[in-house]
Design an enzyme around this catalytic site. Structure first.
Site, PDB file in Angstrom:
ATOM      1  N   GLN A 165       0.795  -1.228   0.000  1.00 31.03           N
ATOM      2  CA  GLN A 165       0.000   0.000   0.000  1.00 31.03           C
ATOM      3  C   GLN A 165       0.830   1.283   0.000  1.00 31.03           C
ATOM      4  O   GLN A 165       0.439   2.266  -0.619  1.00 31.03           O
ATOM      5  CB  GLN A 165      -0.929  -0.010   1.222  1.00 31.03           C
ATOM      6  CG  GLN A 165      -1.967   1.090   1.237  1.00 31.03           C
ATOM      7  CD  GLN A 165      -3.116   0.721   2.144  1.00 31.03           C
ATOM      8  OE1 GLN A 165      -4.033   0.006   1.737  1.00 31.03           O
ATOM      9  NE2 GLN A 165      -3.069   1.179   3.379  1.00 31.03           N
ATOM     10  N   GLU A 207      -3.033   9.492  -0.761  1.00 31.87           N
ATOM     11  CA  GLU A 207      -2.158  10.156   0.203  1.00 31.87           C
ATOM     12  C   GLU A 207      -1.097  11.030  -0.459  1.00 31.87           C
ATOM     13  O   GLU A 207      -0.128  11.439   0.177  1.00 31.87           O
ATOM     14  CB  GLU A 207      -1.521   9.118   1.122  1.00 31.87           C
ATOM     15  CG  GLU A 207      -2.564   8.386   1.944  1.00 31.87           C
ATOM     16  CD  GLU A 207      -1.976   7.439   2.974  1.00 31.87           C
ATOM     17  OE1 GLU A 207      -0.742   7.293   3.016  1.00 31.87           O
ATOM     18  OE2 GLU A 207      -2.762   6.844   3.731  1.00 31.87           O
ATOM     19  N   ASP A 310      -0.507  -1.830  12.831  1.00 32.44           N
ATOM     20  CA  ASP A 310      -1.605  -0.881  12.621  1.00 32.44           C
ATOM     21  C   ASP A 310      -2.919  -1.628  12.780  1.00 32.44           C
ATOM     22  O   ASP A 310      -3.561  -1.567  13.825  1.00 32.44           O
ATOM     23  CB  ASP A 310      -1.488  -0.237  11.241  1.00 32.44           C
ATOM     24  CG  ASP A 310      -2.683   0.657  10.894  1.00 32.44           C
ATOM     25  OD1 ASP A 310      -3.438   1.028  11.813  1.00 32.44           O
ATOM     26  OD2 ASP A 310      -2.870   0.989   9.702  1.00 32.44           O
ATOM     27  N   LYS A 335      -3.588   5.996  15.516  1.00 29.59           N
ATOM     28  CA  LYS A 335      -4.597   6.723  14.745  1.00 29.59           C
ATOM     29  C   LYS A 335      -5.767   7.035  15.677  1.00 29.59           C
ATOM     30  O   LYS A 335      -6.515   6.122  16.050  1.00 29.59           O
ATOM     31  CB  LYS A 335      -5.090   5.876  13.568  1.00 29.59           C
ATOM     32  CG  LYS A 335      -4.033   5.589  12.508  1.00 29.59           C
ATOM     33  CD  LYS A 335      -4.584   4.642  11.455  1.00 29.59           C
ATOM     34  CE  LYS A 335      -3.610   4.432  10.307  1.00 29.59           C
ATOM     35  NZ  LYS A 335      -4.092   3.421   9.329  1.00 29.59           N
ATOM     36  N   ARG A 364      -5.047   9.507   8.180  1.00 31.14           N
ATOM     37  CA  ARG A 364      -5.801   8.496   7.452  1.00 31.14           C
ATOM     38  C   ARG A 364      -5.805   8.872   5.976  1.00 31.14           C
ATOM     39  O   ARG A 364      -5.484   9.996   5.604  1.00 31.14           O
ATOM     40  CB  ARG A 364      -7.252   8.392   7.954  1.00 31.14           C
ATOM     41  CG  ARG A 364      -7.431   7.997   9.406  1.00 31.14           C
ATOM     42  CD  ARG A 364      -6.690   6.739   9.823  1.00 31.14           C
ATOM     43  NE  ARG A 364      -7.064   5.520   9.142  1.00 31.14           N
ATOM     44  CZ  ARG A 364      -7.839   4.562   9.660  1.00 31.14           C
ATOM     45  NH1 ARG A 364      -8.332   4.706  10.884  1.00 31.14           N
ATOM     46  NH2 ARG A 364      -8.087   3.450   8.997  1.00 31.14           N
ATOM     47  N   SER A 365      -6.197   7.936   5.131  1.00 33.75           N
ATOM     48  CA  SER A 365      -6.181   8.211   3.693  1.00 33.75           C
ATOM     49  C   SER A 365      -7.240   9.236   3.301  1.00 33.75           C
ATOM     50  O   SER A 365      -7.066   9.987   2.343  1.00 33.75           O
ATOM     51  CB  SER A 365      -6.366   6.923   2.898  1.00 33.75           C
ATOM     52  OG  SER A 365      -7.512   6.225   3.332  1.00 33.75           O
ATOM     53  N   LYS A 386       3.357   9.764  10.357  1.00 31.46           N
ATOM     54  CA  LYS A 386       2.970   9.451   8.981  1.00 31.46           C
ATOM     55  C   LYS A 386       1.886  10.433   8.580  1.00 31.46           C
ATOM     56  O   LYS A 386       0.817  10.446   9.193  1.00 31.46           O
ATOM     57  CB  LYS A 386       2.407   8.030   8.880  1.00 31.46           C
ATOM     58  CG  LYS A 386       3.434   6.928   8.750  1.00 31.46           C
ATOM     59  CD  LYS A 386       2.743   5.578   8.601  1.00 31.46           C
ATOM     60  CE  LYS A 386       1.906   5.509   7.333  1.00 31.46           C
ATOM     61  NZ  LYS A 386       1.251   4.187   7.161  1.00 31.46           N
TER      62      LYS A 386
END
Length: 424
Positions: A165, A207, A310, A335, A364-365, A386
């Site tokens: 991903q 992203e 994750d 997250k 998050r995306s 991230k």
């Protein structure tokens, strides 16, 4: 200062970076100060994440509307929280958790609860005229995190056929956050020119990373190495590589294979990639349900590569404790919307840190212009973050906020990578 309490909470429907609805929540105090927070949304989600409540009305946004979540804020959370101190975050979060009454916040929606939770913290910080990172972290919060920059998107974040991903770079030799961003931007733009020269697509994924049609994961890594060198940096010494495999997305739960391969094969593939490339971090290398695979991966690479859970942990303290007890992974992705409150997010970070696991604050995306996670990364001294590539404004907003925090701190700021396997 006299008591500053919650006088009202407003919620409205806005759009995230994918064009789907999400919530923007404003907590207003009796003094007129307020805090506002927007809630992100994920595409690749763990099965044990707190529930993101959607309307499921096919006549609006393909069923993805959040009017019910807004109604829950207005009809349930406002009366439950009105009159409570704006500074009592733990009590407010506990009240919302109790009002929901379910293990995964499916009644009121984690998106409704998190919006209020984050907006409350911002209202308190604004009331005291302090930046959010300083209000939450105090005077000991001065670490600027090393970013993981997602330059090539695959998996569920793109439509290019790449299995993994995220293919990321980590500017580990940077002396400051500002320089880390510069290094990342220069590699990003070098990569764009390389793709253009090879007549590969330069469109970007969710992203902000490029999403070219490539033959293999190795080809994506080769492109990153070429871009790093073209930009004038040395792989491993200046910039390392990181992966988010999101292995649950290509895991067959029936026969427990990864595109037809066993978990031992998958671990072998990752080990071989680490031998050939300067990879110092792998996220979700195995599926969240594959504990045997995670154990083998941890035994095989855990002493030389950061192994990030994750989907495995979903920012849930109980799952983190269980994973630690079994010796799974050695780092936790954080997250806030996976768990639903700021208090539970902070507890997950605290638990992981005490047990010697690294923590990485993550977007998050499906994102918005909200920059809260930048402040949280500094407040909790995670040392890693991230927040996507060096394009798309909802990603750049977080980098710009981090640079502003660094400048505001002055000589007090410390740019520090918490990955113990960094080669710099």
């Amino acid at each position: 200062m006299f008591d500053v309490v919650i006088s009202d909470i407003e919620a409205r429907e806005i759009l995230d970076s994918r064009g789907y609805p999400t919530l923007c929540v404003k907590v207003i105090t009796n003094t007129g100060t307020f805090g506002e927070a927007c809630v992100p949304s994920g595409a690749s989600t763990g099965i044990k994440e707190a529930l993101e409540l959607r309307d499921k009305d096919p006549k609006r946004y393909q069923g993805k509307g959040v009017l019910q979540a807004i109604s829950n804020v207005e009809k349930v959370l406002v009366p439950a929280l009105q009159g409570f101190s704006v500074f009592d975050q733990i009590t407010a979060d506990a009240i919302m958790i109790d009002a929901d009454g379910t293990p995964n916040k499916e009644k009121l929606g984690a998106n409704a609860i998190l919006g209020v939770s984050l907006a409350l913290a911002k209202a308190a910080a604004n009331t005291l005229q302090r930046p959010l990172y300083r209000y939450l972290g105090g005077s000991f919060s001065h670490v600027l995190p090393c970013p993981m920059m997602n330059l090539i998107n695959g998996g569920m974040h793109a439509t290019n056929g790449l299995q993994f991903q995220e293919f990321m770079i980590r500017p580990i030799s940077a002396p400051s956050l500002k320089e880390a961003v510069r290094m990342g931007a220069e590699v990003f733009n070098a990569l764009k020119k390389i793709l253009q020269n090879r007549q590969l697509a330069t469109g970007v994924g969710d992203e902000g990373g490029f999403a070219p049609n490539l033959a293999s994961n190795a080809e994506a890594l080769d492109l990153l190495l070429t871009a790093i060198e073209t930009a004038g940096f040395t792989p491993r010494e200046d910039i390392s590589l990181a992966l988010d495999c999101a292995a649950s997305s290509f895991y067959n739960t029936q026969d427990k294979t990864y595109d037809g391969k066993s978990y031992a094969d998958q671990v072998g593939i990752l080990a071989e990639l680490c031998e050939h490339y300067p990879i110092d971090s792998i996220e979700d290398g195995l599926a969240e349900e594959d504990f045997e695979g995670w154990k083998l991966l941890s035994e095989t690479l855990g002493d030389r590569v950061q192994l990030v859970g994750d989907d495995l942990f979903v920012t849930n303290s109980a799952l983190i404790a269980e994973g630690i007890a079994q010796g799974l992974a050695n780092a936790v992705l954080i997250k806030p919307n996976q768990i639903g409150t700021l208090t539970e997010t902070a507890e997950a970070i605290r638990l992981a840190t005490i047990q010697g696991y690294a923590t990485i604050l993550s977007h998050r995306s499906g994102e918005t212009e909200d920059t809260t996670i930048a402040d949280l990364a500094v407040a909790f001294n995670t040392g890693q973050i991230k927040t996507g590539s060096l394009s798309r404004s909802e990603r750049i907003a977080k980098y710009n906020r981090l640079m502003a925090i660094e400048e505001e701190m002055g000589p007090e700021a410390l740019f520090q990578d918490s990955n113990p396997f960094s080669k710099a």
